[in-house]
Design an enzyme around this catalytic site. Structure first.
Site, PDB file in Angstrom:
ATOM      1  CE  LYS A   1      -2.366   2.386   3.821  1.00 21.97           C
ATOM      2  NZ  LYS A   1      -1.471   3.370   4.163  1.00 21.97           N
ATOM      3  CG  ASN A   2       2.090   2.942   3.547  1.00 19.79           C
ATOM      4  OD1 ASN A   2       0.962   3.324   3.223  1.00 19.79           O
ATOM      5  ND2 ASN A   2       2.430   2.688   4.792  1.00 19.79           N
TER       6      ASN A   2
ATOM      7  CB  CYS B   1      -4.537   6.583  10.549  1.00 18.60           C
ATOM      8  SG  CYS B   1      -5.009   5.134   9.603  1.00 18.60           S
TER       9      CYS B   1
ATOM     10  NE  ARG C   1      -0.242  10.890   9.853  1.00 17.30           N
ATOM     11  CZ  ARG C   1      -0.587   9.821   9.122  1.00 17.30           C
ATOM     12  NH1 ARG C   1      -1.814   9.329   9.212  1.00 17.30           N
ATOM     13  NH2 ARG C   1       0.280   9.257   8.306  1.00 17.30           N
TER      14      ARG C   1
ATOM     15  CG  ASP D   1       2.480   1.668   9.549  1.00 15.14           C
ATOM     16  OD1 ASP D   1       2.188   2.545  10.382  1.00 15.14           O
ATOM     17  OD2 ASP D   1       2.800   1.933   8.376  1.00 15.14           O
TER      18      ASP D   1
ATOM     19  NE  ARG E   1      -7.115   4.804   4.769  1.00 23.08           N
ATOM     20  CZ  ARG E   1      -6.186   5.137   5.660  1.00 23.08           C
ATOM     21  NH1 ARG E   1      -6.481   5.224   6.926  1.00 23.08           N
ATOM     22  NH2 ARG E   1      -4.958   5.415   5.272  1.00 23.08           N
TER      23      ARG E   1
HETATM   24  C1  EPZ Z   1       3.985   7.002   6.596  1.00 23.59           C
HETATM   25  O1  EPZ Z   1       3.320   8.118   7.147  1.00 23.59           O
HETATM   26  C2  EPZ Z   1       2.958   5.907   6.444  1.00 23.59           C
HETATM   27  N1  EPZ Z   1       1.890   6.393   5.575  1.00 23.59           N
HETATM   28  C3  EPZ Z   1       2.401   5.525   7.803  1.00 23.59           C
HETATM   29  O2  EPZ Z   1       1.572   4.398   7.615  1.00 23.59           O
HETATM   30  C4  EPZ Z   1       3.549   5.121   8.745  1.00 23.59           C
HETATM   31  O3  EPZ Z   1       3.044   4.934  10.056  1.00 23.59           O
HETATM   32  C5  EPZ Z   1       4.620   6.201   8.779  1.00 23.59           C
HETATM   33  O4  EPZ Z   1       5.041   6.538   7.441  1.00 23.59           O
HETATM   34  C6  EPZ Z   1       5.857   5.787   9.563  1.00 23.59           C
HETATM   35  O5  EPZ Z   1       6.388   4.608   9.010  1.00 23.59           O
HETATM   36  C7  EPZ Z   1       2.058   6.359   4.252  1.00 23.59           C
HETATM   37  O6  EPZ Z   1       3.083   5.928   3.746  1.00 23.59           O
HETATM   38  C8  EPZ Z   1       0.937   6.852   3.426  1.00 23.59           C
HETATM   39  P1  EPZ Z   1       6.325  10.115   8.676  1.00 23.59           P
HETATM   40  P2  EPZ Z   1       4.015   9.545   7.111  1.00 23.59           P
HETATM   41  O7  EPZ Z   1       6.438  11.362   7.911  1.00 23.59           O
HETATM   42  O8  EPZ Z   1       4.896   9.633   5.934  1.00 23.59           O
HETATM   43  C9  EPZ Z   1       6.800  13.436  12.160  1.00 23.59           C
HETATM   44  C10 EPZ Z   1      -0.331   3.051   7.816  1.00 23.59           C
HETATM   45  O9  EPZ Z   1      -0.917   2.524   8.781  1.00 23.59           O
HETATM   46  N2  EPZ Z   1       6.808  14.413  11.058  1.00 23.59           N
HETATM   47  O10 EPZ Z   1       7.368   9.072   8.537  1.00 23.59           O
HETATM   48  O11 EPZ Z   1       2.945  10.572   7.256  1.00 23.59           O
HETATM   49  C11 EPZ Z   1       5.440  12.761  12.299  1.00 23.59           C
HETATM   50  O12 EPZ Z   1       4.554  13.535  13.071  1.00 23.59           O
HETATM   51  C12 EPZ Z   1       0.167   4.475   7.897  1.00 23.59           C
HETATM   52  O13 EPZ Z   1      -0.142   2.474   6.719  1.00 23.59           O
HETATM   53  C13 EPZ Z   1       6.965  15.766  11.350  1.00 23.59           C
HETATM   54  O14 EPZ Z   1       7.061  16.168  12.516  1.00 23.59           O
HETATM   55  O15 EPZ Z   1       4.895   9.456   8.434  1.00 23.59           O
HETATM   56  C14 EPZ Z   1       5.830  11.432  12.931  1.00 23.59           C
HETATM   57  O16 EPZ Z   1       5.976  11.605  14.321  1.00 23.59           O
HETATM   58  C15 EPZ Z   1      -0.209   5.154   9.194  1.00 23.59           C
HETATM   59  N3  EPZ Z   1       7.008  16.636  10.290  1.00 23.59           N
HETATM   60  C16 EPZ Z   1       7.203  11.137  12.333  1.00 23.59           C
HETATM   61  O17 EPZ Z   1       7.685  12.385  11.840  1.00 23.59           O
HETATM   62  C17 EPZ Z   1       6.898  16.251   9.007  1.00 23.59           C
HETATM   63  O18 EPZ Z   1       6.941  17.102   8.103  1.00 23.59           O
HETATM   64  C18 EPZ Z   1       7.200  10.137  11.179  1.00 23.59           C
HETATM   65  O19 EPZ Z   1       6.201  10.504  10.224  1.00 23.59           O
HETATM   66  C19 EPZ Z   1       6.736  14.886   8.727  1.00 23.59           C
HETATM   67  C20 EPZ Z   1       6.690  13.986   9.771  1.00 23.59           C
END
Ligand code: EPZ
Length: 430
Positions: free
Chosen positions: A22-23, A117, A122, A307, A399
């Protein structure tokens, strides 16, 4: 209202085939926006997040043709409309990849702030920092991320991510692909889907080096051309079925996986007493004896994936002894705990730490799936619980999991989709 009904207690036996990731799919499909020509994308999972992202691409003017159930041709050569529909984009997290892709190709993007989610805050500040470093002017107004490059083409730059972010790494990679010069991402995420996106872009003519390490270098190219690409198998879908076997017991061959991607999950299940045998593109998962307690901390890849946190919690609820689970990525990923308590689980949460005291068995209960992985974890718990578990909110699960009910039923789970009158749910509101 459509729900899952699970009568727990059946051990699982047989084979499960894993779908495309998916991702990876939700980033690769928007990446096709930058390609002038037809992208044939194979191993695409049939899940509602993919349906949504395809719907957005069609609204922008892409020509999408299904070749068979999991293969599609996407042609974005003649994109006319660059305004991303608000209602569609805010229903999905991955709509933020449209910013990198549109900005890279056209130097202009207006994309609604994404949904996805509810896991606590986020923010997208690291994505924006990347685009600004590359010469874009970005502001958030009226619920939209509005980005434009004054001279029409992004320029490479050096971007250090303040935290490891999957989304920011992919988005900056997209933007850098057609930029002028070299973009360097430091402290980049290393998840398998990062490498998959880089491989997809490279196979269409991009020049990306270092994906899978924490420094990614993108030498901008002038054009991407069409080609054929097959998406990697879904690490988290595979991990979820591994925990399903750990929970219900039995022996299942999980096929179409990259075992290396599963090492971080296998390591913890082996510590718990689950037997895992690696094959070339499959893992055999066996559990007959009792489960041992373990401590788990979620981290960016190659750490234990966030995840998979709710699903491993479902198994730890049934282990001998007390386990400590620490969420290392998201602010609030324990919203499912109250639902597990309805099944007799003993869990105490303090901030990012959950202390789980194993019980001999869980009991079936009516549950609400509050997000995608929480819902999957409720299925994992329901498979071993005594009695019947009814899960609502299954649109969250759909999803990210293709044919979950069919795949589990085929290995002996007593799981089905039921329809109940809507008023059933009203007593739960308040
Ligand atoms: C991706 O989300 C995945 N979603 C998530 O999967 C997954 O949990 C996550 O990566 C971590 O592996 C998709 O790929 C669509 P991040 P993403 O940016 O990219 C902080 C699922 O269940 N952060 O790696 O949105 C953030 O708050 C979903 O399939 C900032 O502060 O996650 C978090 O604490 C849920 N500023 C951490 O970084 C930013 O600009 C990691 O988030 C970006 C992120």
């Amino acid at each position: 209202m459509t729900k899952y009904q699970i009568r727990g207690g059946n051990p699982l036996h047989g084979e499960i085939e894993i779908s495309g990731a998916k991702n990876a799919a939700v980033a690769i499909i928007p990446a096709a926006l930058m390609v002038e020509g037809v992208c044939r994308i194979e191993n695409v999972p049939q899940i509602s997040d993919v349906t949504l992202i395809l719907q957005i691409l069609r609204e922008l003017g892409a020509n999408v043709r299904m070749v068979n159930r999991s293969t599609m041709d996407v042609d974005c050569s003649h994109i006319m409309n660059r305004r991303v529909p608000y209602d569609l984009a805010r229903r999905i997290r991955a709509s933020y990849y449209l910013v990198g892709a549109l900005l890279g190709r056209f130097g202009w993007a207006e994309v609604p702030l994404p949904g996805g989610c509810d896991l606590g805050g986020r923010p997208v500040d690291q994505h924006i920092k990347g685009f600004v470093t590359m010469g874009a002017e970005v502001e958030v107004r009226n619920g939209l991320i509005c980005a434009r490059v004054p001279d029409g083409r992004l320029s490479g730059g050096q971007i250090y991510l303040d935290m490891v972010s999957v989304g920011a790494t992919m988005n900056i990679m997209l933007a850098g692909t057609l930029a002028h010069g070299m973009t360097v991402i430091e402290n980049a995420a290393k998840e398998p889907h990062i490498v998959d996106l880089a491989n997809f872009l490279n196979s269409m003519g991009a020049n990306i080096m270092g994906a899978g390490t924490d420094v990614i270098k993108i030498r901008g190219v002038d054009h991407l051309r069409g080609g054929t690409y097959s998406i990697i198998p879904d690490q988290i879908e595979a991990g979820t079925y591994m925990t399903a076997v750990a929970s219900a017991g039995g022996e299942v061959l999980i096929r179409n996986v990259i075992p290396k991607h599963l090492d971080c999950i296998s390591a913890k299940l082996i510590e718990m007493g689950v037997d895992i045998e690696e094959h070339d593109d499959a893992v055999l998962v066996r559990r007959y004896g009792p489960l041992n307690r373990v401590n788990v901390k979620t981290m960016p890849y190659p750490g234990f994936p966030t995840d998979m946190q709710p699903q491993i919690a479902a198994v730890l609820c049934q282990a001998r002894g007390t386990s400590v689970l620490t969420e290392g990525v998201w602010e609030n990923r324990y919203r499912y705990v109250d639902e597990f308590r309805r099944m007799g689980a003993h869990i105490q949460v303090d901030g990012k730490v959950a202390v789980i005291e194993g019980t001999r068995f869980l009991t079936g209960a009516p549950l609400h799936a509050c997000d995608l992985r929480a819902g999957a974890a409720m299925v994992v718990a329901g498979l071993s619980a005594q009695g019947v578990t009814i899960i609502d909110g299954i649109h969250h699960i759909e999803r990210g999991y293709e044919m979950l009910v069919e795949k589990l039923a085929a290995v002996g789970a007593d799981i089905r989709i039921i329809n109940t009158p809507d008023e059933d749910s009203q007593s739960q509101v308040g």
